[in-house]
Scaffold this motif. Sequence first.
Motif, PDB file in Angstrom:
ATOM      1  N   ASN A 205     -64.662  15.296  79.314  1.00 21.80           N
ATOM      2  CA  ASN A 205     -63.565  14.408  78.935  1.00 21.80           C
ATOM      3  C   ASN A 205     -62.208  15.076  79.129  1.00 21.80           C
ATOM      4  N   ALA A 206     -62.147  16.371  78.853  1.00 24.24           N
ATOM      5  CA  ALA A 206     -60.897  17.096  79.072  1.00 24.24           C
ATOM      6  C   ALA A 206     -60.508  17.063  80.549  1.00 24.24           C
ATOM      7  N   ARG A 207     -61.501  17.284  81.422  1.00 21.64           N
ATOM      8  CA  ARG A 207     -61.224  17.273  82.866  1.00 21.64           C
ATOM      9  C   ARG A 207     -60.840  15.880  83.346  1.00 21.64           C
ATOM     10  N   ILE A 208     -61.556  14.868  82.863  1.00 22.20           N
ATOM     11  CA  ILE A 208     -61.264  13.491  83.269  1.00 22.20           C
ATOM     12  C   ILE A 208     -59.852  13.090  82.843  1.00 22.20           C
ATOM     13  N   ASN A 209     -59.478  13.461  81.624  1.00 22.18           N
ATOM     14  CA  ASN A 209     -58.151  13.084  81.139  1.00 22.18           C
ATOM     15  C   ASN A 209     -57.044  13.874  81.820  1.00 22.18           C
ATOM     16  N   THR A 210     -57.318  15.119  82.181  1.00 21.05           N
ATOM     17  CA  THR A 210     -56.332  15.874  82.946  1.00 21.05           C
ATOM     18  C   THR A 210     -56.117  15.218  84.308  1.00 21.05           C
ATOM     19  N   MET A 211     -57.220  14.834  84.946  1.00 23.60           N
ATOM     20  CA  MET A 211     -57.127  14.155  86.235  1.00 23.60           C
ATOM     21  C   MET A 211     -56.404  12.815  86.100  1.00 23.60           C
ATOM     22  N   SER A 212     -56.704  12.085  85.029  1.00 27.10           N
ATOM     23  CA  SER A 212     -56.080  10.772  84.857  1.00 27.10           C
ATOM     24  C   SER A 212     -54.585  10.881  84.608  1.00 27.10           C
ATOM     25  N   THR A 213     -54.162  11.936  83.893  1.00 25.74           N
ATOM     26  CA  THR A 213     -52.725  12.125  83.656  1.00 25.74           C
ATOM     27  C   THR A 213     -51.988  12.422  84.952  1.00 25.74           C
ATOM     28  N   ILE A 214     -52.566  13.316  85.759  1.00 23.35           N
ATOM     29  CA  ILE A 214     -51.949  13.625  87.050  1.00 23.35           C
ATOM     30  C   ILE A 214     -51.876  12.356  87.900  1.00 23.35           C
ATOM     31  N   THR A 215     -52.974  11.585  87.899  1.00 16.99           N
ATOM     32  CA  THR A 215     -53.019  10.337  88.660  1.00 16.99           C
ATOM     33  C   THR A 215     -51.966   9.356  88.156  1.00 16.99           C
ATOM     34  N   ASN A 216     -51.880   9.203  86.825  1.00 19.83           N
ATOM     35  CA  ASN A 216     -50.906   8.269  86.258  1.00 19.83           C
ATOM     36  C   ASN A 216     -49.476   8.654  86.610  1.00 19.83           C
ATOM     37  N   MET A 217     -49.182   9.945  86.551  1.00 17.39           N
ATOM     38  CA  MET A 217     -47.825  10.402  86.880  1.00 17.39           C
ATOM     39  C   MET A 217     -47.498  10.123  88.346  1.00 17.39           C
ATOM     40  N   PHE A 219     -48.933   7.904  90.363  1.00 20.56           N
ATOM     41  CA  PHE A 219     -48.878   6.457  90.600  1.00 20.56           C
ATOM     42  C   PHE A 219     -47.589   5.857  90.033  1.00 20.56           C
ATOM     43  N   LEU A 220     -47.148   6.384  88.899  1.00 16.87           N
ATOM     44  CA  LEU A 220     -45.912   5.887  88.296  1.00 16.87           C
ATOM     45  C   LEU A 220     -44.732   6.140  89.227  1.00 16.87           C
ATOM     46  N   ILE A 221     -44.687   7.336  89.802  1.00 16.18           N
ATOM     47  CA  ILE A 221     -43.606   7.679  90.735  1.00 16.18           C
ATOM     48  C   ILE A 221     -43.685   6.813  91.987  1.00 16.18           C
ATOM     49  N   ILE A 222     -44.910   6.615  92.493  1.00 13.50           N
ATOM     50  CA  ILE A 222     -45.084   5.820  93.720  1.00 13.50           C
ATOM     51  C   ILE A 222     -44.617   4.387  93.502  1.00 13.50           C
ATOM     52  N   VAL A 223     -45.041   3.771  92.380  1.00 14.52           N
ATOM     53  CA  VAL A 223     -44.643   2.381  92.116  1.00 14.52           C
ATOM     54  C   VAL A 223     -43.143   2.289  91.887  1.00 14.52           C
ATOM     55  N   PHE A 224     -42.568   3.299  91.227  1.00 12.59           N
ATOM     56  CA  PHE A 224     -41.121   3.338  91.025  1.00 12.59           C
ATOM     57  C   PHE A 224     -40.388   3.331  92.371  1.00 12.59           C
ATOM     58  N   VAL A 225     -40.873   4.151  93.299  1.00 13.95           N
ATOM     59  CA  VAL A 225     -40.261   4.220  94.629  1.00 13.95           C
ATOM     60  C   VAL A 225     -40.484   2.917  95.397  1.00 13.95           C
ATOM     61  N   VAL A 226     -41.689   2.359  95.272  1.00 13.48           N
ATOM     62  CA  VAL A 226     -42.000   1.103  95.969  1.00 13.48           C
ATOM     63  C   VAL A 226     -41.096  -0.026  95.488  1.00 13.48           C
ATOM     64  N   ILE A 227     -40.840  -0.083  94.181  1.00 14.21           N
ATOM     65  CA  ILE A 227     -39.970  -1.137  93.645  1.00 14.21           C
ATOM     66  C   ILE A 227     -38.559  -1.031  94.219  1.00 14.21           C
ATOM     67  N   LEU A 228     -38.064   0.197  94.329  1.00 15.48           N
ATOM     68  CA  LEU A 228     -36.691   0.376  94.820  1.00 15.48           C
ATOM     69  C   LEU A 228     -36.619   0.297  96.350  1.00 15.48           C
ATOM     70  N   ALA A 229     -37.541   0.987  97.031  1.00 15.48           N
ATOM     71  CA  ALA A 229     -37.481   1.041  98.498  1.00 15.48           C
ATOM     72  C   ALA A 229     -38.088  -0.202  99.145  1.00 15.48           C
ATOM     73  N   GLY A 230     -39.128  -0.752  98.525  1.00 10.75           N
ATOM     74  CA  GLY A 230     -39.788  -1.913  99.113  1.00 10.75           C
ATOM     75  C   GLY A 230     -39.148  -3.233  98.730  1.00 10.75           C
ATOM     76  N   ASN A 352     -49.912  -6.088  96.382  1.00 13.70           N
ATOM     77  CA  ASN A 352     -51.307  -5.653  96.211  1.00 13.70           C
ATOM     78  C   ASN A 352     -51.393  -4.154  95.947  1.00 13.70           C
ATOM     79  N   PHE A 353     -50.597  -3.388  96.682  1.00 16.32           N
ATOM     80  CA  PHE A 353     -50.610  -1.932  96.558  1.00 16.32           C
ATOM     81  C   PHE A 353     -50.117  -1.494  95.179  1.00 16.32           C
ATOM     82  N   ALA A 354     -48.952  -1.983  94.761  1.00 17.06           N
ATOM     83  CA  ALA A 354     -48.367  -1.580  93.478  1.00 17.06           C
ATOM     84  C   ALA A 354     -49.234  -2.024  92.304  1.00 17.06           C
ATOM     85  N   THR A 355     -49.771  -3.234  92.389  1.00 20.85           N
ATOM     86  CA  THR A 355     -50.615  -3.740  91.303  1.00 20.85           C
ATOM     87  C   THR A 355     -51.922  -2.965  91.236  1.00 20.85           C
ATOM     88  N   SER A 356     -52.470  -2.597  92.388  1.00 23.27           N
ATOM     89  CA  SER A 356     -53.712  -1.820  92.407  1.00 23.27           C
ATOM     90  C   SER A 356     -53.538  -0.467  91.727  1.00 23.27           C
TER      91      SER A 356
END
Length: 579
Positions: A205-217, A219-230, A352-356
């Motif tokens: 669970n520690a490993r899964i949550n570490t991976m999920s936090t990195i993923t969330n961070m 993805f958050l940056i990517i969607v932020f950029v997509v909203i502004l640039a796209g 589709n990309f941002a929502t996914s």
Amino acid sequence: MSQDEELKAVKSHVHVDDLNITSIFSNQNVTINVDHEVDSDEAMILALGYKQEFKREFSLWSVFSVSFSVLGLLPSIASCFDYSQLVIGISPISWIVAMVFICSVAFSMAEVSSAFPTSAGTPYAVSQLTPPKYSALFTWLTCFSNWLCQITAAPSVNYSVASMILALKSMNSKDYTPTNGHIYALTLGLQISHMIISSLPTKWNARINTMSTITNMIFLIIVFVVILAGNNRQDHYEGISKFNSNSIAWSLENQTAWPTGIAMLQSFLGAIWAMSGYDSPFHLSEECSNASVAVPRAIVMTATCGGIIGWLFMIAISYTIVSIDQVAADPQGLGQPFVTYLCQIMDTKLVNFATSLSIISGFFMGCSCMLAASRVTFAYSRDGLFPLSKYWKRVNKTTRTPVNAVLFNFFLGQLLLLLIFAGSTAIGAIFSVGAISGFVSFTMPTLFKITYAHNKFKPGPWSLGILSRPIGFVSVAFVLVMIPILCFPYVSGKDLTNDEMNWTVVVYFGPMLLAFISFIIDAHKWYKGPKTNIEEDELMYGPGPVEVYDGVEEKNNSKSDASETNVKEENQNSLNNEQ
């Protein structure tokens, strides 16, 4: 076993009063005998009255990872569009004002967590900070309030994730309209997967949550950029620029029947629910190394980082959204305001990309919510709070995790999700219930810390210092204001119907009233607050057999057996007299 053999089995002594804490063993001159060497973390949890049952495989980063995953900013912002933008408009002012007060609640709780680093969380602190006459009652109510927050978290997240998945299906298949049965079935599938993951060993669970936090961070940056640039909204609508002007982006647009000030307070629900995950480190205290420092730091990191990042995300939305009225109208019938907003400003592929990415982040968020909730159920069952507690408090011998508690939470979550069939207003109550119940439980120890227990509260290694009381007063005042506000419907007068009614009063205060009545009728006879699971023969009352430093002393094997036997006899006599 002879006295000599018993004494030789003892490897360490934990002298509770030497640890400078407040616990169920405090001021009783208690020494705990342990058959192995203990470190400072185990000494602390023993002094609080509990055996070390979990492996401490969470670090500061992994505990922060869990709480940031529970926070799930990207899916939280998407899920709470109804409760923020569709209430007061697009201005980020609401979020940043709310964050000032939310952080005051979080900082106060962080200080409490340093003093009482146990998975029982705030109720244990309440039991030690309230007047003895009312300690059991306030602890009982705090337990149930916090528990309501925990068991509504994963279902509400998974309901939102299921809604986003089906919104994408509706957008790409014009002839498809999701039913309540579809939403429930998909949410059930998400709940089952999270149940399985939360039952895995702590290390996994520690490993899964570490991976999920990195993923969330990421993805958050990517969607932020997509909203502004796209953002190509000027191609979809004639006569508008790529971004809104400052006057539009920062304006308040009251969408309710209440005055603007009340509407802004109502819009705080979005920020409160989105930020409610910062308590998760508290409930992982017994699985975290250096818990009295790492846990409060993780709480503060989660609240501050989450608040700032969330505010930047809200700014991006406020400068790109075309029409809040159109989002509310939902012309495509998607049933998910965030997806409707994305459709205003970008092409279908980017939507589709941002929502996914939001859906994937939401999946990890729901998983972390169920993990934290299972630890709360385990801790409260250990104190005998629930019927059949002896089953829910069991730790699986293979995984060393509370699998039964996970199953219990899963079953209750599915019962709550039946509100889906009562309509969007009814299921929406689990969001506001999560906000109120969490705030009440988070703030209860702070209330007593700054009032009754002001002169006897012993801070842990992490403390607010001279700012403790001022910040405490701000957090308590904010919660007292928000409790009734979060129960207000968004319409009033003749427009108020059963469908528009805010059912939070029933869904939260109904169970809390039942909890109060059950205490008055029956529980007051047997519930006395947290109870130790340390065996009586491991406790000694009276002076300890050796000097200790920092509350822990390893056994000195060079002492003569005769001397040790005399010490054992003296302490046994003291114990018998005490009994």
